[in-house]
Design an enzyme around this catalytic site. Structure first.
Site, PDB file in Angstrom:
ATOM      1  N   ASP A  11      29.921  -6.827 -25.173  1.00 10.79           N
ATOM      2  CA  ASP A  11      28.664  -7.511 -24.819  1.00 10.79           C
ATOM      3  C   ASP A  11      28.532  -7.743 -23.313  1.00 10.79           C
ATOM      4  OD1 ASP A  11      30.798  -9.357 -25.280  1.00 10.79           O
ATOM      5  OD2 ASP A  11      29.405 -11.031 -25.503  1.00 10.79           O
ATOM      6  N   HIS A  12      29.608  -7.554 -22.569  1.00 13.57           N
ATOM      7  CA  HIS A  12      29.565  -7.774 -21.118  1.00 13.57           C
ATOM      8  C   HIS A  12      29.527  -6.482 -20.309  1.00 13.57           C
ATOM      9  CE1 HIS A  12      30.341 -12.152 -21.424  1.00 13.57           C
ATOM     10  NE2 HIS A  12      30.703 -11.737 -22.630  1.00 13.57           N
ATOM     11  N   HIS A  68      34.878  -6.957 -22.929  1.00  9.74           N
ATOM     12  CA  HIS A  68      34.280  -7.031 -24.263  1.00  9.74           C
ATOM     13  C   HIS A  68      32.913  -6.363 -24.179  1.00  9.74           C
ATOM     14  CE1 HIS A  68      36.671 -10.656 -26.114  1.00  9.74           C
ATOM     15  NE2 HIS A  68      37.222  -9.480 -26.391  1.00  9.74           N
ATOM     16  N   HIS A 110      35.066  -9.447 -18.149  1.00 10.08           N
ATOM     17  CA  HIS A 110      36.104  -8.902 -19.025  1.00 10.08           C
ATOM     18  C   HIS A 110      35.540  -7.742 -19.826  1.00 10.08           C
ATOM     19  CE1 HIS A 110      33.854 -11.495 -21.623  1.00 10.08           C
ATOM     20  NE2 HIS A 110      34.559 -11.178 -22.694  1.00 10.08           N
ATOM     21  N   ASP A 144      32.881 -16.637 -21.792  1.00  2.60           N
ATOM     22  CA  ASP A 144      33.916 -16.307 -22.770  1.00  2.60           C
ATOM     23  C   ASP A 144      35.206 -17.053 -22.436  1.00  2.60           C
ATOM     24  OD1 ASP A 144      31.901 -14.332 -23.294  1.00  2.60           O
ATOM     25  OD2 ASP A 144      33.399 -13.301 -24.530  1.00  2.60           O
ATOM     26  N   HIS A 203      25.458 -17.890 -22.474  1.00  9.16           N
ATOM     27  CA  HIS A 203      26.180 -17.182 -23.534  1.00  9.16           C
ATOM     28  C   HIS A 203      26.013 -17.954 -24.842  1.00  9.16           C
ATOM     29  CE1 HIS A 203      29.369 -14.933 -25.579  1.00  9.16           C
ATOM     30  NE2 HIS A 203      29.456 -14.118 -24.546  1.00  9.16           N
TER      31      HIS A 203
HETATM   32 ZN   LIG Z   1      30.843 -12.458 -24.577  1.00 11.95          ZN
END
Ligand SMILES: [Zn+2]
Length: 304
Positions: A68-69, A66, A64, A211, A269
């Site tokens: 951090d990814h 976001h 996705h 997530d 995570h």
């Molecule tokens: Zn994340």
């Protein structure tokens, strides 16, 4: 031919890094091929450290959009070019991934010397290859988020060399044909692989779901996984936070592993607030004994 599958956890943290954990990224190596799941900032350095090879057949799967990814993606593409990649690279992700890569490229102008193919996928789709598929399902987050399952097709059964000799099949190319499941002709005789091969063996299955809250679509996707890599952001004491932010506690991840009848659960995570995440492991193991807590750069081999 025996193809081995291994998983290297390049980054096991989430949202923000801490002293011990980088941002999320998982490298699956299948023989000479590479499949990278998510690309948090700093992934390229971990990738180099893993000696993954820069010019292999490679796909990057993004869960996705976001930060951090995905913040590691532009740097990764840039550096792969600098280091001499020439082979096409495929990027697969949710809606918006094309815009992300093209807009970075428009503003920053990536140094790019190899072709990039970007595909936007939806839950229910699968990416097909000769010997494996990657199925896509919906994870449960505030924004569209994809979970992926890498599934090898059944491997041909064991080759009975003694039997092949008894049947006077000359060693060499004919053995190879039979091993790959094709019938062969020996003089006037036709030999079918079923005579020489044992029953087909199932392939490896690895599911990647981050997530996400524990949810039925991930449980369905993960059914029978040899390795389930699942969001385990928080300990039980932060269960409310997990619910609020669309994450799971380690115990909830263990529940998903149990319900999906997975063989091993990797807690992944992990929130930066845990310098010592061993309580998360203990909480998961109460529910699902075969839980592991990988550190950055840990590698596990996965066998069916
Ligand atoms: Zn994340």
């Amino acid at each position: 031919m025996k193809i081995s599958v291994s998983v290297t956890f390049l980054g096991t943290g989430g949202s923000v890094p801490n002293k011990f954990r980088n941002l999320p990224s998982v490298l699956v190596r299948r023989g000479p091929e590479l499949l990278l799941f998510d690309c948090g900032e700093g992934t390229q350095r971990q990738f180099l450290q893993a000696r993954a090879g820069i010019n292999r057949k490679m796909r990057i799967f993004i869960s996705h959009l976001h930060g951090d990814h995905v913040f590691g993606l532009p740097g990764m593409l840039h550096s792969l070019s600098f280091m001499g990649r020439s082979r096409e690279l495929e990027i697969i992700g949710p809606r918006g991934i094309i815009e992300l890569v093209t807009s970075v490229n428009r503003v920053v102008k990536l140094y790019n010397r190899f072709p990039i193919r970007i595909r936007e996928v939806k839950p229910g789709q699968s990416i097909k290859d000769d010997e494996y598929n990657i199925r896509v399902a919906a994870a449960q987050q505030g924004i569209p988020c994809l979970a992926y399952a890498f599934e090898e097709k059944p491997r041909p059964g064991r080759f009975d060399a003694a039997k092949a000799r008894r049947l006077k099949i000359p060693e060499g190319p004919l053995w190879k044909e039979l091993q790959s499941g094709k019938p062969v002709k020996v003089g006037k005789r036709r030999v079918i692989p079923g005579l020489i091969l044992g029953p087909p063996r199932r392939g490896v299955k690895i599911t990647y779901a981050v997530d996400t809250r524990p949810c039925p679509s991930v449980i369905r996707l993960a059914t029978g996984s040899d390795l389930l890599i699942h969001d385990s952001c928080f300990a039980e004491s932060a269960a409310t936070k997990a619910r609020e932010y669309g994450h799971s506690t380690a115990a909830e991840a263990a529940g998903v592993a149990k319900r999906s009848r997975s063989r091993t659960l990797a807690l992944f995570h992990i929130s930066a607030m845990y310098e010592d995440a061993s309580p998360l492991l203990a909480q998961a193991r109460k529910i699902f004994h075969h839980s592991i807590l990988p550190r950055d750069m840990d590698t596990v081999s996965v066998v069916p």
